[in-house]
Design an enzyme around this catalytic site. Sequence first.
Site, PDB file in Angstrom:
ATOM      1  N   MET A  25      65.635  85.820  62.308  1.00 37.01           N
ATOM      2  CA  MET A  25      67.187  86.187  61.506  1.00 37.01           C
ATOM      3  C   MET A  25      66.342  87.465  60.558  1.00 37.01           C
ATOM      4  O   MET A  25      65.091  86.971  59.458  1.00 37.01           O
ATOM      5  CB  MET A  25      66.748  85.080  60.855  1.00 37.01           C
ATOM      6  CG  MET A  25      67.496  83.717  62.005  1.00 37.01           C
ATOM      7  SD  MET A  25      68.871  83.054  60.305  1.00 37.01           S
ATOM      8  CE  MET A  25      67.178  81.849  60.537  1.00 37.01           C
ATOM      9  N   HIS A 177      63.491  91.940  71.792  1.00 34.57           N
ATOM     10  CA  HIS A 177      64.037  91.626  71.201  1.00 34.57           C
ATOM     11  C   HIS A 177      65.188  93.289  72.340  1.00 34.57           C
ATOM     12  O   HIS A 177      65.570  94.445  71.753  1.00 34.57           O
ATOM     13  CB  HIS A 177      64.737  92.887  69.468  1.00 34.57           C
ATOM     14  CG  HIS A 177      66.549  92.144  69.377  1.00 34.57           C
ATOM     15  ND1 HIS A 177      67.041  91.774  70.151  1.00 34.57           N
ATOM     16  CD2 HIS A 177      66.315  92.014  68.368  1.00 34.57           C
ATOM     17  CE1 HIS A 177      67.947  90.851  69.447  1.00 34.57           C
ATOM     18  NE2 HIS A 177      67.802  91.919  68.800  1.00 34.57           N
ATOM     19  N   GLY A 178      65.682  91.909  73.472  1.00 37.05           N
ATOM     20  CA  GLY A 178      66.612  92.554  74.067  1.00 37.05           C
ATOM     21  C   GLY A 178      68.071  92.157  74.660  1.00 37.05           C
ATOM     22  O   GLY A 178      68.578  92.291  75.471  1.00 37.05           O
ATOM     23  N   TYR A 182      71.716  95.651  70.920  1.00 33.11           N
ATOM     24  CA  TYR A 182      70.676  96.771  69.937  1.00 33.11           C
ATOM     25  C   TYR A 182      70.326  97.775  71.205  1.00 33.11           C
ATOM     26  O   TYR A 182      70.889  96.795  72.780  1.00 33.11           O
ATOM     27  CB  TYR A 182      69.675  96.048  69.781  1.00 33.11           C
ATOM     28  CG  TYR A 182      70.296  95.028  68.292  1.00 33.11           C
ATOM     29  CD1 TYR A 182      70.440  95.607  66.911  1.00 33.11           C
ATOM     30  CD2 TYR A 182      70.267  94.031  68.289  1.00 33.11           C
ATOM     31  CE1 TYR A 182      71.432  95.736  66.184  1.00 33.11           C
ATOM     32  CE2 TYR A 182      70.941  92.991  67.149  1.00 33.11           C
ATOM     33  CZ  TYR A 182      71.724  94.291  66.010  1.00 33.11           C
ATOM     34  OH  TYR A 182      71.993  93.567  65.171  1.00 33.11           O
ATOM     35  N   GLY A 315      68.793  78.791  64.499  1.00 36.59           N
ATOM     36  CA  GLY A 315      68.964  79.721  63.348  1.00 36.59           C
ATOM     37  C   GLY A 315      69.641  79.747  62.649  1.00 36.59           C
ATOM     38  O   GLY A 315      68.022  79.420  61.128  1.00 36.59           O
ATOM     39  N   ARG A 316      70.412  79.575  62.001  1.00 38.46           N
ATOM     40  CA  ARG A 316      71.323  79.388  60.458  1.00 38.46           C
ATOM     41  C   ARG A 316      70.916  77.405  60.533  1.00 38.46           C
ATOM     42  O   ARG A 316      71.145  78.063  58.638  1.00 38.46           O
ATOM     43  CB  ARG A 316      72.756  79.176  60.644  1.00 38.46           C
ATOM     44  CG  ARG A 316      73.439  80.577  60.737  1.00 38.46           C
ATOM     45  CD  ARG A 316      74.531  80.745  61.138  1.00 38.46           C
ATOM     46  NE  ARG A 316      74.628  80.511  63.346  1.00 38.46           N
ATOM     47  CZ  ARG A 316      76.128  80.984  63.714  1.00 38.46           C
ATOM     48  NH1 ARG A 316      76.867  80.725  62.930  1.00 38.46           N
ATOM     49  NH2 ARG A 316      75.675  80.576  65.097  1.00 38.46           N
TER      50      ARG A 316
HETATM   51  C1  LIG Z   1      70.903  85.761  59.524  1.00 45.27           C
HETATM   52  C2  LIG Z   1      71.033  85.840  60.743  1.00 45.27           C
HETATM   53  C3  LIG Z   1      70.405  87.224  61.265  1.00 45.27           C
HETATM   54  C4  LIG Z   1      69.949  87.498  62.734  1.00 45.27           C
HETATM   55  N1  LIG Z   1      68.739  88.373  62.421  1.00 45.27           N
HETATM   56  C5  LIG Z   1      68.703  87.545  63.883  1.00 45.27           C
HETATM   57  C6  LIG Z   1      67.093  89.094  64.654  1.00 45.27           C
HETATM   58  O1  LIG Z   1      66.274  89.907  63.571  1.00 45.27           O
HETATM   59  N2  LIG Z   1      66.821  89.297  66.370  1.00 45.27           N
HETATM   60  C7  LIG Z   1      67.741  87.857  66.296  1.00 45.27           C
HETATM   61  O2  LIG Z   1      67.766  88.863  68.162  1.00 45.27           O
HETATM   62  N3  LIG Z   1      68.823  87.517  66.194  1.00 45.27           N
HETATM   63  C8  LIG Z   1      69.191  87.431  64.479  1.00 45.27           C
HETATM   64  N4  LIG Z   1      70.109  86.469  64.741  1.00 45.27           N
HETATM   65  C9  LIG Z   1      70.691  85.572  65.367  1.00 45.27           C
HETATM   66  C10 LIG Z   1      70.203  84.186  66.035  1.00 45.27           C
HETATM   67  O3  LIG Z   1      68.442  84.240  66.076  1.00 45.27           O
HETATM   68  C11 LIG Z   1      70.675  83.146  66.355  1.00 45.27           C
HETATM   69  O4  LIG Z   1      70.937  83.789  67.816  1.00 45.27           O
HETATM   70  C12 LIG Z   1      71.966  83.455  65.995  1.00 45.27           C
HETATM   71  O5  LIG Z   1      72.392  82.488  64.159  1.00 45.27           O
HETATM   72  C13 LIG Z   1      72.608  81.453  66.556  1.00 45.27           C
HETATM   73  O6  LIG Z   1      71.776  80.199  66.548  1.00 45.27           O
HETATM   74  P1  LIG Z   1      71.973  78.836  65.081  1.00 45.27           P
HETATM   75  O7  LIG Z   1      73.418  78.720  65.470  1.00 45.27           O
HETATM   76  O8  LIG Z   1      71.199  78.271  65.891  1.00 45.27           O
HETATM   77  O9  LIG Z   1      72.068  80.643  63.916  1.00 45.27           O
HETATM   78  C14 LIG Z   1      70.552  86.392  63.048  1.00 45.27           C
HETATM   79  C15 LIG Z   1      71.341  85.228  62.550  1.00 45.27           C
HETATM   80  C16 LIG Z   1      71.789  85.410  61.629  1.00 45.27           C
HETATM   81  C17 LIG Z   1      72.203  84.340  61.411  1.00 45.27           C
END
Ligand SMILES: Cc1cc2nc3c(=O)[nH]c(=O)nc-3n(C[C@H](O)[C@H](O)[C@H](O)COP(=O)(O)O)c2cc1C
Length: 359
Positions: A25, A177-178, A182, A315-316
């Site tokens: 994240m 990160h694929g 991006y 994530g969140r």
């Molecule tokens: C604030 C935020 C930043 C994120 N940054 C990235 C990131 O840098 N790289 C990535 O692969 N995914 C990123 N994601 C996606 C998360 O890794 C994840 O796939 C997504 O939040 C869904 O999971 P969740 O439902 O548990 O939140 C980000 C998500 C959030 C909410």
Amino acid sequence: MTSPLLAPYEGPHLRLRNRIAMAPMTRGRADDVTGVPHPLTGEYYAQRAGAGLIVTEGIWPHPLGKGGPGIPGLVTREQIAGWRAVTGAVHEAGGTIFAQLWHVGRMSHPLNLPGGATPVAPSAVRIRSEGIHTNEGNVPHVTPRAMTTAEVEETIAAFAVEASNAVRAGFDGVEVHGANGYLVQQFLAENTNRRTDRFGGSREGRLRFALDVVRAVADAVGPERVGLRISPDNPENEIAEEDARGTYRALVDALDPSGLAYLHVIERGAYGALADLRPRWSGTLIGNFNGPEPTSQRAGEEVVAAGLADVFSYGRLFIANPDLPARFAASAPLARPVEDLVYGGHAEGYVDYPPLARV
Ligand SMILES: Cc1cc2nc3c(=O)[nH]c(=O)nc-3n(C[C@H](O)[C@H](O)[C@H](O)COP(=O)(O)O)c2cc1C
């Protein structure tokens, strides 16, 4: 029933205290000029070291790979030193941490790049619908510049250098990160890759960048320290994959013999990626759902119990619940993050969410 997420995991190359990963994240708190992680980043990840595995926010391998304000790099001596402090804090807390290697390609803007540079991409295809966040607010995207073949090769090499830097900084491994539209996915998708050199033109050509990056990174640090994150059929950031099934089956089949640390699959869209790819991947598989609401404990448990993934990433929920595995174990209430404090800033909304014992 005890949660299947709380059982330890022992895979070919990974030994984790539980099957809960912290998903990568971006938090936008690095020094915007130097790209050095924020001084509190070590504390932030150490607070979350109860996860079986932490994957960091995306970190750029090249200055042109930076997507927005406050995104850290892993290129300069200062950046490596900054990350060394982070990995030290996480290891001290008993955690395992991989660095996410992230080049955004067209998902940047001259205001986010050194010297006002134009973003680079496989082809000069502009994203139309969404604005992009910069230090001057939200602005429309610009048309990216198509990379020359030599630049593509230099970028592959930059990923490998970043991976070596990550190991020097003490990371347990790296995740390419694929996903999510991006650079790597821009090469995979038909609508963003219109190249006619060997990095485009056919499925084999579109796969080449992803495969070359993963192989270069694996050569640099050992395949057992390399994960790959993909998001088949994910339309985020205006990606349109005409044949997601064909593309990702071919990608996974090509990489399965490499002995990577893991494959991290974000399931989204009509293609049931986890069910389709699980039987083709003999190594560790990490699942993730990316829906409008934070993924629930139950959703991850069902995936792991069904054998569709070995580990599930959240994530969140980790933003406001630093001790998420303990909360899952106790069926404890979950805190909600303050939305305005997700990206940028300092301690507030970053390291000040208390663990359960102090709630
Ligand atoms: C604030 C935020 C930043 C994120 N940054 C990235 C990131 O840098 N790289 C990535 O692969 N995914 C990123 N994601 C996606 C998360 O890794 C994840 O796939 C997504 O939040 C869904 O999971 P969740 O439902 O548990 O939140 C980000 C998500 C959030 C909410």
